[in-house]
Design a protein around this motif. Structure first.
Motif, mmCIF file in Angstrom:
data_model
loop_
_atom_site.group_PDB
_atom_site.id
_atom_site.type_symbol
_atom_site.label_atom_id
_atom_site.label_comp_id
_atom_site.label_asym_id
_atom_site.label_seq_id
_atom_site.Cartn_x
_atom_site.Cartn_y
_atom_site.Cartn_z
ATOM 1 N N MET A 1 0.525 -1.112 0.261
ATOM 2 C CA MET A 1 0.030 -0.122 0.018
ATOM 3 C C MET A 1 0.723 1.500 -0.051
ATOM 4 O O MET A 1 1.081 2.669 -0.428
ATOM 5 N N CYS A 2 1.876 1.139 0.939
ATOM 6 C CA CYS A 2 2.802 2.427 1.018
ATOM 7 C C CYS A 2 3.501 2.769 -0.013
ATOM 8 O O CYS A 2 3.486 3.549 -0.921
ATOM 9 N N LEU A 3 4.371 1.500 -0.890
ATOM 10 C CA LEU A 3 5.118 1.527 -1.958
ATOM 11 C C LEU A 3 4.111 2.047 -3.538
ATOM 12 O O LEU A 3 4.425 2.355 -4.270
ATOM 13 N N ARG A 4 2.303 2.089 -3.596
ATOM 14 C CA ARG A 4 2.164 2.225 -4.022
ATOM 15 C C ARG A 4 1.814 4.491 -4.359
ATOM 16 O O ARG A 4 1.364 4.317 -5.730
ATOM 17 N N LEU A 5 2.109 4.813 -3.303
ATOM 18 C CA LEU A 5 1.836 5.760 -3.390
ATOM 19 C C LEU A 5 3.079 6.713 -3.839
ATOM 20 O O LEU A 5 3.965 6.448 -3.524
ATOM 21 N N PRO A 6 2.768 8.044 -4.429
ATOM 22 C CA PRO A 6 3.326 8.560 -5.203
ATOM 23 C C PRO A 6 5.113 9.718 -4.461
ATOM 24 O O PRO A 6 4.950 9.569 -3.539
ATOM 25 N N GLY A 7 5.884 8.890 -4.687
ATOM 26 C CA GLY A 7 6.982 9.731 -3.839
ATOM 27 C C GLY A 7 8.042 8.951 -2.615
ATOM 28 O O GLY A 7 8.738 9.531 -1.538
ATOM 29 N N VAL A 8 7.288 8.149 -2.584
ATOM 30 C CA VAL A 8 7.308 6.680 -1.060
ATOM 31 C C VAL A 8 8.596 6.228 -1.191
ATOM 32 O O VAL A 8 8.446 5.198 -2.390
ATOM 33 N N VAL A 9 9.461 5.494 -0.969
ATOM 34 C CA VAL A 9 11.215 5.366 0.093
ATOM 35 C C VAL A 9 10.615 4.364 0.964
ATOM 36 O O VAL A 9 9.930 5.051 2.126
ATOM 37 N N GLU A 10 10.891 3.362 0.992
ATOM 38 C CA GLU A 10 10.923 2.419 2.314
ATOM 39 C C GLU A 10 12.976 2.301 2.678
ATOM 40 O O GLU A 10 13.760 1.891 1.611
ATOM 41 N N ARG A 11 13.122 2.441 3.429
ATOM 42 C CA ARG A 11 14.187 2.448 4.244
ATOM 43 C C ARG A 11 13.850 1.942 5.879
ATOM 44 O O ARG A 11 12.834 2.182 6.435
ATOM 45 N N GLU A 12 14.914 0.988 6.543
ATOM 46 C CA GLU A 12 15.326 0.641 7.535
ATOM 47 C C GLU A 12 14.968 1.599 8.545
ATOM 48 O O GLU A 12 16.080 3.082 8.466
ATOM 49 N N SER A 13 14.613 2.114 9.830
ATOM 50 C CA SER A 13 14.724 3.059 10.632
ATOM 51 C C SER A 13 14.901 2.515 11.715
ATOM 52 O O SER A 13 13.761 1.738 11.776
ATOM 53 N N HIS A 14 15.913 3.070 12.551
ATOM 54 C CA HIS A 14 16.115 2.304 14.066
ATOM 55 C C HIS A 14 15.507 0.846 14.234
ATOM 56 O O HIS A 14 15.187 -0.046 15.105
ATOM 57 N N GLY A 15 16.481 -0.235 12.696
ATOM 58 C CA GLY A 15 16.123 -1.875 13.166
ATOM 59 C C GLY A 15 15.058 -2.032 12.240
ATOM 60 O O GLY A 15 14.267 -3.451 11.931
ATOM 61 N N GLU A 16 13.975 -1.091 12.135
ATOM 62 C CA GLU A 16 12.342 -0.991 12.037
ATOM 63 C C GLU A 16 12.413 -1.096 10.446
ATOM 64 O O GLU A 16 12.774 0.201 9.855
ATOM 65 N N ALA A 17 11.629 -2.059 9.639
ATOM 66 C CA ALA A 17 11.058 -1.366 8.513
ATOM 67 C C ALA A 17 9.838 0.388 8.314
ATOM 68 O O ALA A 17 9.374 0.372 8.904
ATOM 69 N N THR A 18 10.495 1.496 7.548
ATOM 70 C CA THR A 18 9.926 2.582 7.081
ATOM 71 C C THR A 18 9.896 3.555 6.437
ATOM 72 O O THR A 18 10.493 2.816 5.664
#
Length: 73
Positions: A14-31
């Motif tokens: 759902m998140c990655l379908r949105l424009p401009g969204v990227v996934e990165r790890e932050s504090h050891g968690e998917a963000t």
């Protein structure tokens, strides 16, 4: 305990379908970020046995959700 090898697959999709969204790890968690701003972060048993996601929401939404379903929220 959930046995799904990727418990965040649905949130990720759902998140990655949105424009401009990227996934990165932050504090050891998917963000998930838009630019430098976090709008969804996960907690995969980091501090306890629960898996969860936190989503940015307008003021008052949390109270409304808790009121509607306190066992879930």
């Amino acid at each position: 305990m959930e046995s799904d090898p990727d418990p965040y697959a649905r949130v990720r999709a759902m998140c990655l379908r949105l424009p401009g969204v990227v996934e990165r790890e932050s504090h050891g968690e998917a963000t998930w970020f838009v630019g430098k701003r976090v709008f969804v972060t996960s907690a995969d048993r980091h501090h306890d046995d629960r898996r969860a996601v936190w989503l940015a929401a307008p003021d008052g939404v949390q109270e409304t959700l808790v009121e509607a379903d306190p066992d879930r929220f």
